[in-house]
Design an enzyme around this catalytic site. Structure first.
Site, mmCIF file in Angstrom:
data_model
loop_
_atom_site.group_PDB
_atom_site.id
_atom_site.type_symbol
_atom_site.label_atom_id
_atom_site.label_comp_id
_atom_site.label_asym_id
_atom_site.label_seq_id
_atom_site.Cartn_x
_atom_site.Cartn_y
_atom_site.Cartn_z
ATOM 1 N N THR A 187 0.788 -1.222 0.000
ATOM 2 C CA THR A 187 0.000 0.000 0.000
ATOM 3 C C THR A 187 0.829 1.286 0.000
ATOM 4 O O THR A 187 1.593 1.554 0.924
ATOM 5 C CB THR A 187 -0.967 0.081 1.204
ATOM 6 O OG1 THR A 187 -1.687 -1.125 1.309
ATOM 7 C CG2 THR A 187 -1.935 1.229 1.035
ATOM 8 N N ARG A 215 -9.741 -11.888 -3.126
ATOM 9 C CA ARG A 215 -9.574 -11.168 -1.867
ATOM 10 C C ARG A 215 -9.350 -9.684 -2.130
ATOM 11 O O ARG A 215 -8.614 -9.281 -3.020
ATOM 12 C CB ARG A 215 -8.378 -11.733 -1.091
ATOM 13 C CG ARG A 215 -8.109 -11.046 0.263
ATOM 14 C CD ARG A 215 -7.058 -9.960 0.184
ATOM 15 N NE ARG A 215 -6.736 -9.382 1.502
ATOM 16 C CZ ARG A 215 -5.918 -8.346 1.688
ATOM 17 N NH1 ARG A 215 -5.343 -7.768 0.654
ATOM 18 N NH2 ARG A 215 -5.694 -7.880 2.909
ATOM 19 N N VAL A 216 -10.013 -8.850 -1.343
ATOM 20 C CA VAL A 216 -9.850 -7.401 -1.411
ATOM 21 C C VAL A 216 -9.488 -6.910 -0.018
ATOM 22 O O VAL A 216 -10.109 -7.310 0.970
ATOM 23 C CB VAL A 216 -11.133 -6.714 -1.909
ATOM 24 C CG1 VAL A 216 -11.013 -5.198 -1.805
ATOM 25 C CG2 VAL A 216 -11.434 -7.128 -3.344
ATOM 26 N N GLY A 217 -8.483 -6.065 0.059
ATOM 27 C CA GLY A 217 -8.083 -5.499 1.335
ATOM 28 C C GLY A 217 -8.752 -4.168 1.607
ATOM 29 O O GLY A 217 -9.800 -3.838 1.048
ATOM 30 N N ASP A 218 -8.122 -3.379 2.458
ATOM 31 C CA ASP A 218 -8.736 -2.130 2.896
ATOM 32 C C ASP A 218 -8.520 -0.964 1.950
ATOM 33 O O ASP A 218 -9.270 0.013 1.983
ATOM 34 C CB ASP A 218 -8.185 -1.746 4.269
ATOM 35 C CG ASP A 218 -6.689 -1.423 4.206
ATOM 36 O OD1 ASP A 218 -5.929 -2.294 3.740
ATOM 37 O OD2 ASP A 218 -6.281 -0.325 4.619
ATOM 38 N N GLY A 239 -0.698 -2.117 6.063
ATOM 39 C CA GLY A 239 -0.588 -3.313 6.886
ATOM 40 C C GLY A 239 -1.650 -4.322 6.497
ATOM 41 O O GLY A 239 -2.080 -4.380 5.340
ATOM 42 N N GLY A 241 -4.970 -5.531 5.827
ATOM 43 C CA GLY A 241 -6.186 -4.795 5.526
ATOM 44 C C GLY A 241 -7.412 -5.261 6.276
ATOM 45 O O GLY A 241 -8.316 -4.467 6.565
#
Length: 332
Positions: A187, A215-218, A239, A241
């Site tokens: 990120t 998968r999707v993070g923040d 970090g 997510g």
């Protein structure tokens, strides 16, 4: 390793020590941009080229994120990112103006600049977020060119990983002489304030290597990886997510600033909440927050040592600073 009680007792002092001077509120001297990790220095310089010419914070953060997506070659951001466990490289990004407008894309493939697609979502659709094939279809309709982004190095890393297929989440590695080895950071998060006092932010990432497909993070989730409000300030995260999504973390940091905390104090309190909720998990994962208030004051805090952030304004173009943290991890 510092325990939770020691952290809470010492946190206020550490947070206060971390705070950076406020930028001047009026005129071009008040412009400032901050970014996560050591590669934030290059991203900031791309953004500063916009801000120093009187450009908007929104244009600046897009320019900085585009630099990371194309010029930086990092396994967790942009074109050099490592793929998921199926060998697919997918990118996530978000952008937000301080007036509340925002856009994001997730699980986007074969498009070089997801942050610019996110801006098109914000400006040219009634939506906030597009994902997967729909995001790609929209990007192509907006004039973005499809291209294969998976590099030979990333493909080799994936094939090497397949030999064991062990999925682990590493806390950031420390470079000799200073923390901040960008080889395993995820990120780029950016926040900027322009000469008029308007704020904006952007995030871009390829996410965790070897993640489950889909998968999707923040980073593309407004309020988790990024949140900006002209009345208060902005926050971004890096970090793991999932932890930011569980806590609506960037929104939380901004709301704590709204209640009167400084950026550093708000980041520290957000970390403290995570530690209270998940004390054991917090020892094995990294979470980092970076915040910028409407006066140009900057603050950061992390779970583990090793988080660095870059600051750029008229007085400094390549300033890299260590963040205070809760723990000294065995890995750092």
């Amino acid at each position: 390793m510092t325990d939770r009680r020691q952290f809470l007792q010492a946190g206020a002092l550490a947070a206060g020590a971390l705070a950076l001077p406020r930028a001047r509120a009026q005129g071009s001297n008040g412009a400032r941009v901050v970014s996560t990790w050591d590669f934030g220095v290059g991203a900031n310089q791309a953004a500063w080229a916009v801000l120093s010419g009187g450009g908007s914070a929104l244009d600046a953060v897009e320019a900085g994120a585009r630099w990371a997506e194309s010029e930086l070659c990092n396994p967790t951001v942009g074109r050099c990112g490592n793929p998921d466990r199926d060998g697919v490289l997918s990118l996530d990004a978000s952008i937000m103006d301080g007036d509340g407008r925002c856009g994001s894309v997730a699980a986007l493939t074969d498009i070089l600049h997801p942050v610019s697609v996110a801006r098109k979502v914000m400006e040219n659709t009634p939506h906030v977020m597009l994902v997967g094939e729909g995001a790609q279809q929209f990007a192509v309709a907006q004039g973005f060119e499809r291209q294969r982004l998976l590099t030979p190095a990333a493909e080799k890393a994936w094939r090497d990983w397949l030999k064991t297929a062990q999925y682990t989440r590493e806390i950031n590695v420390e470079r000799r002489g200073r923390p901040g080895d960008s080889s395993n950071h995820d990120t780029l998060g950016m926040l900027a304030i322009d000469a008029t006092g308007r704020l904006a932010g952007a995030c871009t990432t390829s996410g965790m290597a070897w993640k489950l497909h889909g998968r999707v993070g923040d980073s593309p989730i407004i309020g988790a990886g990024l949140y900006v409000d002209n009345e208060v300030g902005g926050a971004t995260a890096s970090g793991v997510g999932e932890e930011m999504m569980r806590n609506a973390a960037s929104f939380l940091v901004v709301e704590l600033m709204r209640q009167g905390r400084s950026p550093a104090e708000a980041c520290r309190e957000a970390i403290a909440r995570l530690v209270r909720k998940r004390p054991e998990a917090s020892k094995t994962l990294q979470v980092c927050f970076l915040a910028l208030d409407k006066h140009g004051q900057v603050g950061a805090y992390a779970l583990h040592r090793g988080f660095v952030f870059a600051v750029c304004d008229k007085d400094r173009q390549d300033d890299l600073r260590d963040s205070a943290s809760v723990y000294r991890s065995e890995q750092t």
